[in-house]
Design an enzyme around this catalytic site. Structure first.
Site, PDB file in Angstrom:
ATOM      1  N   LYS A  96       0.836  -1.188   0.000  1.00 55.62           N
ATOM      2  CA  LYS A  96       0.000   0.000   0.000  1.00 55.62           C
ATOM      3  C   LYS A  96       0.879   1.248   0.000  1.00 55.62           C
ATOM      4  O   LYS A  96       2.068   1.172   0.264  1.00 55.62           O
ATOM      5  CB  LYS A  96      -0.911   0.007   1.250  1.00 55.62           C
ATOM      6  CG  LYS A  96      -2.045  -1.020   1.125  1.00 55.62           C
ATOM      7  CD  LYS A  96      -3.002  -0.991   2.299  1.00 55.62           C
ATOM      8  CE  LYS A  96      -3.616   0.335   2.609  1.00 55.62           C
ATOM      9  NZ  LYS A  96      -4.309   0.964   1.498  1.00 55.62           N
ATOM     10  N   GLY A  97       0.242   2.386  -0.294  1.00 56.35           N
ATOM     11  CA  GLY A  97       0.990   3.638  -0.240  1.00 56.35           C
ATOM     12  C   GLY A  97       1.140   4.321  -1.581  1.00 56.35           C
ATOM     13  O   GLY A  97       1.813   5.348  -1.679  1.00 56.35           O
ATOM     14  N   GLU A 105      -2.665   4.826   7.234  1.00 53.78           N
ATOM     15  CA  GLU A 105      -3.427   3.602   6.907  1.00 53.78           C
ATOM     16  C   GLU A 105      -2.992   2.441   7.800  1.00 53.78           C
ATOM     17  O   GLU A 105      -3.824   1.668   8.281  1.00 53.78           O
ATOM     18  CB  GLU A 105      -3.214   3.222   5.439  1.00 53.78           C
ATOM     19  CG  GLU A 105      -3.931   4.150   4.472  1.00 53.78           C
ATOM     20  CD  GLU A 105      -3.676   3.815   3.021  1.00 53.78           C
ATOM     21  OE1 GLU A 105      -4.554   4.096   2.194  1.00 53.78           O
ATOM     22  OE2 GLU A 105      -2.597   3.282   2.701  1.00 53.78           O
TER      23      GLU A 105
END
Ligand code: R5P
EC number: 5.3.1.6
Length: 232
Positions: A96-97, A105
């Protein structure tokens, strides 16, 4: 089905897991925004929840649509987080990111009893690493941190370009005031080893490997949405 329709399909399937009174972590990105739209519509029909947004962008979008928000200071334990991902493997390890929100998150997901990932089939991989791994770093000592990241990766047999994420002509700055290095290692056969190695580098604030956090993914494809359950 076009890309947006798939995101809506996944978001709709995740919404079925949201119950009245829940404390929700609300993810960031285009798929999470479809979830917020559906959530807001359900709230207009009477559903009551309180949300913790994972980014300033999500916070603004929730406010626009009237989704009530709280903070982890006021509500440090959450029932469920629903968030997108840049890629996921069969064990529901994630990268993610891509939108730069990985730090908040991860904090929000870790504060939640459950995390559901919403994605379309294009995000599915056998081995993580096709999507460049976002690594959030303190601006101080950027070059030294970048070098240490490369060395940590090399010690695990990983190599590839590590680039500073830019906006137009300046480094991209996260909600936490940090920079992001995008590491194109190609293939990450041992995400746990890389995770702990990166965490040992001073200057690395967090990285986009989400390991053992997601219990479920709802993944939309041409034939509808399928559910994947993590074994951990
Ligand atoms: O920082 C951003 C997040 O990790 C997003 O959840 C991720 O990039 C997926 O975004 P999208 O749903 O737009 O593909």
């Amino acid at each position: 089905m076009d890309a947006r329709a798939l995101k809506i399909e996944a978001a709709r399937a995740a919404l079925a897991h949201v119950e009245d009174g829940m404390r929700l972590g609300i993810g960031t990105g285009s798929t999470a925004e479809e979830f917020v739209r559906l959530l807001a519509a359900r709230m207009r029909e009477g559903l009551s929840i309180i949300g913790v947004p994972t980014s300033e962008r999500t916070a603004a979008f929730c406010r626009e649509l009237g989704v009530p928000l709280t903070t982890l200071e006021e509500t440090p334990e959450l029932d469920l987080t629903v968030d997108g991902a840049d890629e996921f493997d069969p064990e529901l390890s994630l990268v993610k990111g891509g939108g730069g929100a990985l730090l908040r998150e991860k904090i929000v997901a870790a504060a939640s009893r459950r995390m559901i990932v919403i994605a379309d089939e294009s995000k599915a991989v056998q081995t993580l690493g096709r999507f460049p791994l976002p690594i959030e770093v303190n601006p101080f000592g950027l070059k030294a941190t970048e070098l240490a990241v490369r060395r940590a990766a090399e010690a695990l047999g990983l190599a590839g370009p590590v680039t500073l994420r830019m906006t137009k002509d300046a480094p991209f700055v996260t909600d936490g005031g940090h920079f992001i290095l995008d590491a194109s290692f190609g293939r990450i056969p041992d995400p746990r080893a890389l995770s702990s190695s990166l965490h040992s580098v001073p200057g690395v604030v967090e990285h986009g490997l989400f390991l053992g956090l997601a219990q479920m993914a709802v993944v939309a494809g041409a034939g509808g949405a399928r559910t994947i359950l993590a074994q951990h």
